[in-house]
Scaffold this active site. Structure first.
Site, PDB file in Angstrom:
ATOM      1  N   ARG A 164      -9.323   9.652  -3.235  1.00  0.00           N
ATOM      2  CA  ARG A 164      -7.890   9.901  -3.184  1.00  0.00           C
ATOM      3  C   ARG A 164      -7.613  11.397  -3.342  1.00  0.00           C
ATOM      4  O   ARG A 164      -8.400  12.125  -3.951  1.00  0.00           O
ATOM      5  CB  ARG A 164      -7.169   9.134  -4.301  1.00  0.00           C
ATOM      6  CG  ARG A 164      -7.293   7.619  -4.207  1.00  0.00           C
ATOM      7  CD  ARG A 164      -6.612   6.954  -5.401  1.00  0.00           C
ATOM      8  NE  ARG A 164      -6.630   5.493  -5.306  1.00  0.00           N
ATOM      9  CZ  ARG A 164      -7.604   4.729  -5.788  1.00  0.00           C
ATOM     10  NH1 ARG A 164      -8.646   5.277  -6.407  1.00  0.00           N
ATOM     11  NH2 ARG A 164      -7.553   3.408  -5.657  1.00  0.00           N
ATOM     12  N   LYS A 216      -6.594   5.989 -11.025  1.00  0.00           N
ATOM     13  CA  LYS A 216      -5.493   5.053 -10.819  1.00  0.00           C
ATOM     14  C   LYS A 216      -5.718   3.742 -11.572  1.00  0.00           C
ATOM     15  O   LYS A 216      -4.799   3.195 -12.184  1.00  0.00           O
ATOM     16  CB  LYS A 216      -5.326   4.784  -9.320  1.00  0.00           C
ATOM     17  CG  LYS A 216      -4.058   4.020  -8.969  1.00  0.00           C
ATOM     18  CD  LYS A 216      -3.845   4.004  -7.474  1.00  0.00           C
ATOM     19  CE  LYS A 216      -2.527   3.334  -7.121  1.00  0.00           C
ATOM     20  NZ  LYS A 216      -2.294   3.305  -5.664  1.00  0.00           N
ATOM     21  N   ARG A 250      -8.371   9.510   3.745  1.00  0.00           N
ATOM     22  CA  ARG A 250      -8.888   8.293   3.095  1.00  0.00           C
ATOM     23  C   ARG A 250      -8.743   7.102   4.039  1.00  0.00           C
ATOM     24  O   ARG A 250      -9.665   6.288   4.164  1.00  0.00           O
ATOM     25  CB  ARG A 250      -8.116   8.068   1.794  1.00  0.00           C
ATOM     26  CG  ARG A 250      -8.511   6.841   0.983  1.00  0.00           C
ATOM     27  CD  ARG A 250      -7.801   6.921  -0.353  1.00  0.00           C
ATOM     28  NE  ARG A 250      -7.760   5.663  -1.081  1.00  0.00           N
ATOM     29  CZ  ARG A 250      -8.682   5.223  -1.911  1.00  0.00           C
ATOM     30  NH1 ARG A 250      -9.784   5.925  -2.096  1.00  0.00           N
ATOM     31  NH2 ARG A 250      -8.541   4.076  -2.564  1.00  0.00           N
ATOM     32  N   HIS A 289     -11.396   0.090  -5.187  1.00  0.00           N
ATOM     33  CA  HIS A 289     -10.463  -1.028  -5.325  1.00  0.00           C
ATOM     34  C   HIS A 289     -11.093  -2.130  -6.176  1.00  0.00           C
ATOM     35  O   HIS A 289     -12.302  -2.333  -6.151  1.00  0.00           O
ATOM     36  CB  HIS A 289     -10.097  -1.592  -3.958  1.00  0.00           C
ATOM     37  CG  HIS A 289      -9.127  -0.732  -3.200  1.00  0.00           C
ATOM     38  ND1 HIS A 289      -8.927  -0.830  -1.848  1.00  0.00           N
ATOM     39  CD2 HIS A 289      -8.292   0.261  -3.618  1.00  0.00           C
ATOM     40  CE1 HIS A 289      -8.027   0.052  -1.461  1.00  0.00           C
ATOM     41  NE2 HIS A 289      -7.625   0.717  -2.526  1.00  0.00           N
ATOM     42  N   TYR A 332      -5.033  -1.241   3.779  1.00  0.00           N
ATOM     43  CA  TYR A 332      -5.633  -0.657   4.982  1.00  0.00           C
ATOM     44  C   TYR A 332      -5.781  -1.667   6.122  1.00  0.00           C
ATOM     45  O   TYR A 332      -6.706  -1.587   6.910  1.00  0.00           O
ATOM     46  CB  TYR A 332      -7.012  -0.069   4.636  1.00  0.00           C
ATOM     47  CG  TYR A 332      -6.922   1.013   3.598  1.00  0.00           C
ATOM     48  CD1 TYR A 332      -6.372   2.251   3.905  1.00  0.00           C
ATOM     49  CD2 TYR A 332      -7.370   0.798   2.300  1.00  0.00           C
ATOM     50  CE1 TYR A 332      -6.272   3.250   2.952  1.00  0.00           C
ATOM     51  CE2 TYR A 332      -7.270   1.790   1.341  1.00  0.00           C
ATOM     52  CZ  TYR A 332      -6.727   3.021   1.677  1.00  0.00           C
ATOM     53  OH  TYR A 332      -6.620   3.999   0.727  1.00  0.00           O
TER      54      TYR A 332
END
Length: 393
Positions: free
Chosen positions: A206, A256, A335, A358, A368
């Site tokens: 990211r 994140k 990304r 993820h 995505y």
């Protein structure tokens, strides 16, 4: 002077100026001075209605004055309610408040703000703004009123009673094709953002993770020791490198999610770019002299300070423009491009999810979905392989 009883309070209503004034005695304050609550209106009836409402607020614990507006509530929230937020987040929320909330709703008394006011305001904004932006703006109002509630300035949060409408279609994220990616890499060769672009495109990190990387997060594999060592100690004369993606340019400095903390082996192209970048940065450091502020960051300004996200965006758009792709691209789409290229090469979605940090494939598929190669034909292809294709007719 008429005296009336409103709840447990004795009130008086008397002529004043062009109308009437109503007053309720609240006893004496800590300083020994008499405390009185006053309301004004053109008629006695209107004054009485205002006094009744004021008493209801008193009994409910609401302490806001009749002059306390939405502007006051939003400004109080901007002043007191953003503690611990990053500078970028604070700036963004202030801009949203000062651009969209205060100009339209600011003059309305907070006690008089209704769900209809909020509905009409959001519907007007929905004609021009994307849904995501609408949610953020609506969130500013909700949080400002929530803080006012916590301070007994208003009884209920009418903004919470309204659903954010659907706005205009925002700009969908894009992904570079392999040919476009090669053009961007070539165009970036002489940019100060070269290593940033190479690393982002070839690892899928990211943008906030890239900006937070430090040199001790770049590690080299030492075969004789069977250990990873920071390049700040081991140097770049090795064959195998990795990065520790353990931090991000976010409040608290963490990634994140916990799953986002990951270690990624570097492709040769990325390792070479970082080696060159390290040498270039050492030259910059010498040139800056005493002005250099050493934060040990991979990517920083010419004096060592953290990169600003907006500056990164501008520099990246110069690169895409030089590559013949125009200026509508953003760094985060590197990304997306990583995911797309991985998918095109047949890399399983489970592996892609791990690489981009993820927690599971469902997040990867949702975020995505436009970049992932359709796999609906896999079942038929597998059965053809097992049983063989038989001629038709």
């Amino acid at each position: 002077m008429a005296k009336i009883l409103i709840g447990k309070y004795e009130a008086t209503i008397y002529p004043e100026g062009d109308g009437y004034t109503g007053a309720i005695s609240l006893g004496f304050g800590p300083d020994g001075r008499r405390q009185r609550l006053k309301r004004k209106a053109k008629t006695k009836t209107a004054v009485k209605d205002k006094l009744i409402k004021a008493v209801k607020d008193l009994e409910a614990g609401v302490s806001a004055s009749e002059t306390y507006t939405v502007r006051d509530a939003v400004n109080d929230w901007l002043t007191k309610g953003l503690k611990g937020r990053s500078e970028n987040t604070t700036t963004k929320l202030r801009i949203l408040a000062e651009t969209h909330v205060i100009p339209k709703l600011g003059k309305i008394k907070l006690k008089q703000l209704s769900a209809d006011h909020v509905d009409a305001w959001l519907d007007q904004l929905a004609e021009e703004l994307a849904t995501t932006t609408l949610r953020e703006i609506h969130g500013v109002l909700k949080r400002a009123i929530r803080q006012a509630q916590a301070r007994d300035m208003v009884l209920r949060n009418v903004a919470e009673l309204v659903t954010t409408p659907k706005g205009t279609n925002g700009r969908p994220s894009k992904a570079l094709t392999r040919q476009q990616a090669e053009a961007v890499l070539k165009a970036a060769e002489f940019s100060e953002l070269h290593a940033y672009v190479v690393l982002s495109l070839t690892t899928g990190i990211r943008t906030e993770e890239a900006r937070a990387l430090r040199w001790d997060h770049v590690v080299a594999w030492i075969p004789s020791l069977k250990q990873w060592h920071p390049v700040t100690e081991a140097g770049f004369k090795h064959k195998k490198f990795a990065i520790y993606v353990w931090r991000a340019d976010r409040v608290g400095g963490d990634t994140k999610t916990r799953k986002s903390r990951r270690t990624l082996e570097l492709p040769t192209l990325a390792a070479q770019a970082l080696r060159q970048h390290h040498t270039r940065q050492a030259t910059q450091k010498l040139k800056a002299g005493e002005a250099w502020q050493d934060h040990n960051l991979l990517f920083c300004t010419s004096v060592g300070t953290p990169l600003d996200a907006s500056n990164v965006r501008r520099a990246f758009r110069r690169i895409t423009n030089r590559a013949g792709l125009g200026t509508t691209w953003s760094p985060r789409e590197l990304r997306h491009s990583f995911v797309s290229i991985m998918s095109d090469q047949g890399v399983p979605i489970e592996t892609i999810a791990d690489l981009v940090g993820h927690a599971g494939t469902s997040v990867t598929e949702a975020v995505y979905r436009h970049q992932l190669r359709p796999v609906i034909t896999k079942g038929a292809q597998t059965m053809n392989t097992i049983f063989g294709e038989k001629p038709t007719g």
